[in-house]
Design a protein around this motif. Structure first.
Motif, PDB file in Angstrom:
ATOM      1  N   PRO A 294       0.796  -1.227   0.000  1.00 56.86           N
ATOM      2  CA  PRO A 294       0.000   0.000   0.000  1.00 56.86           C
ATOM      3  C   PRO A 294       0.827   1.275   0.000  1.00 56.86           C
ATOM      4  O   PRO A 294       0.481   2.239  -0.687  1.00 56.86           O
ATOM      5  N   ARG A 295       1.927   1.294   0.718  1.00 51.50           N
ATOM      6  CA  ARG A 295       2.690   2.532   0.852  1.00 51.50           C
ATOM      7  C   ARG A 295       3.309   2.960  -0.475  1.00 51.50           C
ATOM      8  O   ARG A 295       3.581   4.141  -0.683  1.00 51.50           O
ATOM      9  N   ARG A 296       3.548   2.006  -1.382  1.00 52.53           N
ATOM     10  CA  ARG A 296       4.176   2.355  -2.653  1.00 52.53           C
ATOM     11  C   ARG A 296       3.160   2.738  -3.714  1.00 52.53           C
ATOM     12  O   ARG A 296       3.502   3.283  -4.749  1.00 52.53           O
ATOM     13  N   ILE A 297       1.887   2.454  -3.498  1.00 53.57           N
ATOM     14  CA  ILE A 297       0.846   2.808  -4.459  1.00 53.57           C
ATOM     15  C   ILE A 297       0.542   4.300  -4.329  1.00 53.57           C
ATOM     16  O   ILE A 297       0.006   4.748  -3.324  1.00 53.57           O
ATOM     17  N   GLN A 298       0.900   5.067  -5.349  1.00 53.99           N
ATOM     18  CA  GLN A 298       0.740   6.521  -5.301  1.00 53.99           C
ATOM     19  C   GLN A 298      -0.646   6.963  -5.777  1.00 53.99           C
ATOM     20  O   GLN A 298      -1.227   7.874  -5.204  1.00 53.99           O
ATOM     21  N   LEU A 299      -1.127   6.339  -6.831  1.00 53.00           N
ATOM     22  CA  LEU A 299      -2.430   6.672  -7.395  1.00 53.00           C
ATOM     23  C   LEU A 299      -3.226   5.402  -7.624  1.00 53.00           C
ATOM     24  O   LEU A 299      -2.667   4.382  -8.041  1.00 53.00           O
ATOM     25  N   PHE A 318      -2.935   0.827 -10.844  1.00 55.89           N
ATOM     26  CA  PHE A 318      -2.067   1.291  -9.775  1.00 55.89           C
ATOM     27  C   PHE A 318      -0.870   2.016 -10.378  1.00 55.89           C
ATOM     28  O   PHE A 318      -0.179   1.476 -11.242  1.00 55.89           O
ATOM     29  N   SER A 319      -0.611   3.237  -9.912  1.00 54.05           N
ATOM     30  CA  SER A 319       0.592   3.969 -10.292  1.00 54.05           C
ATOM     31  C   SER A 319       1.562   3.890  -9.127  1.00 54.05           C
ATOM     32  O   SER A 319       1.254   4.365  -8.023  1.00 54.05           O
ATOM     33  N   LEU A 320       2.728   3.282  -9.367  1.00 55.41           N
ATOM     34  CA  LEU A 320       3.690   3.030  -8.312  1.00 55.41           C
ATOM     35  C   LEU A 320       4.767   4.097  -8.294  1.00 55.41           C
ATOM     36  O   LEU A 320       5.013   4.773  -9.291  1.00 55.41           O
ATOM     37  N   ALA A 321       5.437   4.224  -7.149  1.00 51.34           N
ATOM     38  CA  ALA A 321       6.533   5.173  -7.033  1.00 51.34           C
ATOM     39  C   ALA A 321       7.650   4.781  -7.981  1.00 51.34           C
ATOM     40  O   ALA A 321       8.048   3.616  -8.048  1.00 51.34           O
ATOM     41  N   SER A 322       8.149   5.764  -8.737  1.00 54.48           N
ATOM     42  CA  SER A 322       9.186   5.476  -9.719  1.00 54.48           C
ATOM     43  C   SER A 322       9.870   6.769 -10.097  1.00 54.48           C
ATOM     44  O   SER A 322       9.485   7.852  -9.669  1.00 54.48           O
ATOM     45  N   SER A 323      10.943   6.659 -10.919  1.00 54.62           N
ATOM     46  CA  SER A 323      11.624   7.846 -11.420  1.00 54.62           C
ATOM     47  C   SER A 323      10.800   8.471 -12.536  1.00 54.62           C
ATOM     48  O   SER A 323       9.966   7.818 -13.151  1.00 54.62           O
ATOM     49  N   GLU A 324      11.041   9.728 -12.840  1.00 56.23           N
ATOM     50  CA  GLU A 324      10.251  10.444 -13.834  1.00 56.23           C
ATOM     51  C   GLU A 324      10.376   9.842 -15.222  1.00 56.23           C
ATOM     52  O   GLU A 324       9.452   9.914 -16.017  1.00 56.23           O
ATOM     53  N   ASN A 325      11.523   9.234 -15.528  1.00 57.51           N
ATOM     54  CA  ASN A 325      11.759   8.728 -16.876  1.00 57.51           C
ATOM     55  C   ASN A 325      11.070   7.405 -17.148  1.00 57.51           C
ATOM     56  O   ASN A 325      11.060   6.934 -18.275  1.00 57.51           O
ATOM     57  N   THR A 326      10.518   6.778 -16.102  1.00 55.98           N
ATOM     58  CA  THR A 326       9.950   5.443 -16.299  1.00 55.98           C
ATOM     59  C   THR A 326       8.562   5.323 -15.695  1.00 55.98           C
ATOM     60  O   THR A 326       8.154   4.247 -15.286  1.00 55.98           O
ATOM     61  N   GLU A 328       5.578   5.419 -17.011  1.00 58.28           N
ATOM     62  CA  GLU A 328       4.610   4.612 -17.738  1.00 58.28           C
ATOM     63  C   GLU A 328       4.767   3.135 -17.425  1.00 58.28           C
ATOM     64  O   GLU A 328       3.807   2.378 -17.393  1.00 58.28           O
ATOM     65  N   LYS A 329       6.012   2.682 -17.185  1.00 57.07           N
ATOM     66  CA  LYS A 329       6.250   1.280 -16.862  1.00 57.07           C
ATOM     67  C   LYS A 329       5.772   0.926 -15.461  1.00 57.07           C
ATOM     68  O   LYS A 329       5.694  -0.237 -15.112  1.00 57.07           O
ATOM     69  N   SER A 330       5.492   1.951 -14.626  1.00 53.10           N
ATOM     70  CA  SER A 330       5.097   1.697 -13.253  1.00 53.10           C
ATOM     71  C   SER A 330       3.586   1.748 -13.072  1.00 53.10           C
ATOM     72  O   SER A 330       3.107   1.914 -11.963  1.00 53.10           O
ATOM     73  N   LYS A 331       2.849   1.619 -14.155  1.00 45.28           N
ATOM     74  CA  LYS A 331       1.398   1.583 -14.075  1.00 45.28           C
ATOM     75  C   LYS A 331       0.933   0.147 -14.314  1.00 45.28           C
ATOM     76  O   LYS A 331       1.208  -0.436 -15.353  1.00 45.28           O
ATOM     77  N   ILE A 332       0.241  -0.399 -13.339  1.00 47.79           N
ATOM     78  CA  ILE A 332      -0.216  -1.793 -13.407  1.00 47.79           C
ATOM     79  C   ILE A 332      -1.732  -1.807 -13.504  1.00 47.79           C
ATOM     80  O   ILE A 332      -2.420  -1.256 -12.636  1.00 47.79           O
ATOM     81  N   LYS A 333      -2.250  -2.426 -14.559  1.00 55.05           N
ATOM     82  CA  LYS A 333      -3.694  -2.489 -14.777  1.00 55.05           C
ATOM     83  C   LYS A 333      -4.208  -3.881 -14.441  1.00 55.05           C
ATOM     84  O   LYS A 333      -3.627  -4.887 -14.845  1.00 55.05           O
ATOM     85  N   ILE A 334      -5.309  -3.905 -13.710  1.00 58.42           N
ATOM     86  CA  ILE A 334      -5.969  -5.160 -13.362  1.00 58.42           C
ATOM     87  C   ILE A 334      -7.432  -5.056 -13.795  1.00 58.42           C
ATOM     88  O   ILE A 334      -8.233  -4.382 -13.145  1.00 58.42           O
ATOM     89  N   PRO A 335      -7.823  -5.700 -14.891  1.00 62.14           N
ATOM     90  CA  PRO A 335      -9.205  -5.611 -15.373  1.00 62.14           C
ATOM     91  C   PRO A 335     -10.072  -6.715 -14.772  1.00 62.14           C
ATOM     92  O   PRO A 335      -9.591  -7.615 -14.081  1.00 62.14           O
ATOM     93  N   GLY A 336     -11.374  -6.625 -15.065  1.00 62.33           N
ATOM     94  CA  GLY A 336     -12.288  -7.710 -14.707  1.00 62.33           C
ATOM     95  C   GLY A 336     -12.594  -7.823 -13.237  1.00 62.33           C
ATOM     96  O   GLY A 336     -12.954  -8.907 -12.754  1.00 62.33           O
ATOM     97  N   GLY A 475       4.257   8.746  -8.568  1.00 57.56           N
ATOM     98  CA  GLY A 475       3.706   7.800  -9.531  1.00 57.56           C
ATOM     99  C   GLY A 475       3.073   8.475 -10.733  1.00 57.56           C
ATOM    100  O   GLY A 475       2.405   7.824 -11.528  1.00 57.56           O
ATOM    101  N   GLY A 476       3.275   9.786 -10.878  1.00 57.36           N
ATOM    102  CA  GLY A 476       2.678  10.512 -11.995  1.00 57.36           C
ATOM    103  C   GLY A 476       1.880  11.711 -11.506  1.00 57.36           C
ATOM    104  O   GLY A 476       1.760  11.963 -10.298  1.00 57.36           O
ATOM    105  N   ASP A 477       1.324  12.447 -12.429  1.00 55.48           N
ATOM    106  CA  ASP A 477       0.581  13.667 -12.121  1.00 55.48           C
ATOM    107  C   ASP A 477      -0.905  13.493 -12.418  1.00 55.48           C
ATOM    108  O   ASP A 477      -1.283  12.733 -13.310  1.00 55.48           O
TER     109      ASP A 477
END
Length: 506
Positions: A294-299, A318-326, A328-336, A475-477
């Motif tokens: 939970p603590r790493r989930i920013q959005l 879920f948008s996770l904590a990451s560097s500005e350059n990456t 998009e890779k830190s977004k995890i989608k869970i459908p259904g 995790g993004g803006d």
């Protein structure tokens, strides 16, 4: 598990040489596939084929030599005295990487189809504050991957305990599964058929654009004959019926593409909640196993559309904590996800938030945003479309007028509903942004995880005293446009919450 495991430098699994070689060959084929198409279209003679085969053979031998030396020089180990994970790699130049335990953000496993065939895993180590987000060991056995992953996670926890002086992370503890969510074949089919098809349409456009650009030099000789054939077709694109048929065919193709993409990405999806994390596994082409704290989930973003809502299908991102350059890779989608499951996820992620908010304020955008969107998305495209009936013979003015009329009605209704859906809610612990006409979206961020906020006022906003606001997280803006100046005291309150927060979020 020994305390000094992986203290000596070691290599990947021996079969990793084959993985490196095949990966290199795949990149070569991907970069020069157009040459293969060229030879197929031009039927070269035997002499040319001989030299081509010779060149390919030499490149294959060089790739094999490179793969072997890359495997030999790829070494990794844990330096317990310096509290670092160390990696050395490189054939022509050596690269030494040292990752302090307290900089490790995430450790998880991935498997591509090829890795499944040769029975190896990729172990991914994500770091914080670096442009190189991922450190990857691409060929490691399941046993070694599990041991190394557990050691690194434990090392990170020990480093956090030493820094904070608390024992709340001390473990290890047996992960008791509280609930499990799985997707079956029917669920994947429902998701694919009810998902936004714009991505499928974009893939169709990119595919045919790429084919056209690559093969354009080879088909220019046939372009005149093609134009003559098109001119012989009576009434080409001059009836609404042709547009409808073409649109239906493209829509069906995009649906097929979307369904296939859903199966490849989310086949075998399983989400489990333990006391301390969400354990996620999914993917057919690339199987990923990851643990979400939970603590790493920013959005947290939850989306659905009317069809999916009727089927009780929601998507969590879920948008996770990451560097500005990456980011998009830190977004995890869970459908259904069902509505009940979404509520369980929210309860888990925001378990430490106050159960009752003393502050609850809702803001909506100024009408100037509606006028700008109406102009940009409706009236400007219609004005530009006037070029078609006057400067081309492929569409009749009557057809253009019917299509413009339909677009005008749909566009105005759509923009009115889109404007009405935009909403920003500020409470003691949360910011929530809601928007969407077909795809309903709700974005939630805890105020203590905000890093900063930006307020801008374009020159055309000054007379009305409205602003654009961007909330920045690791995790993004998230942004909200054209809001009235009445929001300023609440933004000051948000800044106060950021400065006074003493919770960690990394």
């Amino acid at each position: 598990m020994k305390a000094d495991s992986f203290s000596e430098p070691q290599r990947q699994s021996g079969i990793g040489v084959l993985l490196i070689f095949l990966t290199t060959v795949y990149k070569f084929i991907k970069g020069f596939w157009v040459l293969g198409v060229y030879f197929l279209l031009n039927s070269p003679g035997g002499r040319i084929l001989f030299f081509v085969g010779l060149g390919v053979s030499i490149l294959a031998i060089l790739a094999l030599i490179y793969s072997y030396w890359y495997y030999r020089k790829f070494l990794f180990h844990i330096d317990y005295s310096k509290e670092e994970f160390k990696l050395q790699k490189g054939v022509f130049s050596t690269e030494d990487i040292a990752i302090p335990f307290d900089k490790i953000q995430q450790v998880y496993l991935k498997r591509s189809i090829l890795q499944r065939i040769i029975n190896v895993y990729s172990l991914i180590i994500e770091t914080a504050g670096s442009s190189d987000k991922e450190i990857s060991i691409k060929a490691i056995s399941k046993e070694k991957a599990d041991v190394l992953s557990a050691l690194l996670i434990r090392a990170k926890k020990d480093a956090a305990i030493a820094e904070t002086g608390t024992e709340e992370l001390e473990g290890p503890v047996k992960k008791e599964v509280l609930w499990t969510h799985k997707l079956n074949f029917l669920d994947l089919l429902k998701i694919g058929l009810s998902t936004n098809y714009l991505r499928g349409l974009a893939l169709i456009f990119v595919f045919f654009s790429t084919i056209f650009n690559e093969l354009r030099p080879f088909v220019e000789d046939y372009s005149e004959g093609l134009d003559e054939q098109l001119e012989q077709i009576p009434g080409l694109l001059e009836s609404v019926g042709v547009f409808v048929i073409v649109a239906i065919l493209i829509l069906l193709l995009s649906m097929v593409i979307t369904v296939v993409e859903v199966f490849i990405k989310y086949f075998g999806l399983k989400l489990q909640q333990s006391k301390s994390s969400l354990e996620l596994e999914m993917g057919l082409k690339t199987n990923t196993k990851i643990s979400l704290q939970p603590r790493r989930i920013q959005l947290l973003q939850v989306t659905t559309n009317p069809v999916q809502k009727w089927l009780n299908l929601y998507e969590a991102r879920f948008s996770l904590a990451s560097s500005e350059n990456t980011l998009e890779k830190s977004k995890i989608k869970i459908p259904g996800l069902g509505e009940t499951t979404v509520e369980k996820i929210k309860s888990f992620v925001y378990a430490d938030a106050n159960s009752e908010d003393t502050l609850e304020k809702t803001f909506r955008p100024n009408k100037i945003l509606l006028f700008r969107q109406m102009f940009q998305s409706v009236f400007l495209p219609i004005a530009l479309s006037l070029l078609f009936p006057f400067f081309t013979n492929y569409i009749a003015f009557e057809t253009w007028a019917v299509l413009v009329g339909i677009y005008l009605i749909i566009g105005i209704i759509w923009q009115l509903k889109l404007f009405a859906s935009k909403k920003l809610q500020i409470s003691d612990d949360f910011l929530r942004l809601k928007s969407g006409v077909w795809n309903k979206k709700e974005e939630t961020v805890e105020t203590y995880k905000l890093q900063s906020l930006s307020v801008t006022q374009p020159i055309w906003y000054k007379k009305r005293n409205v602003f654009n606001i961007v909330f920045h997280t690791a995790g993004g803006d998230v942004s909200f446009r054209a809001v009235d100046k009445k929001i300023v005291p609440y933004l000051n309150y948000v800044l106060f919450k950021i400065e006074s927060a003493n919770k960690g979020w990394m």
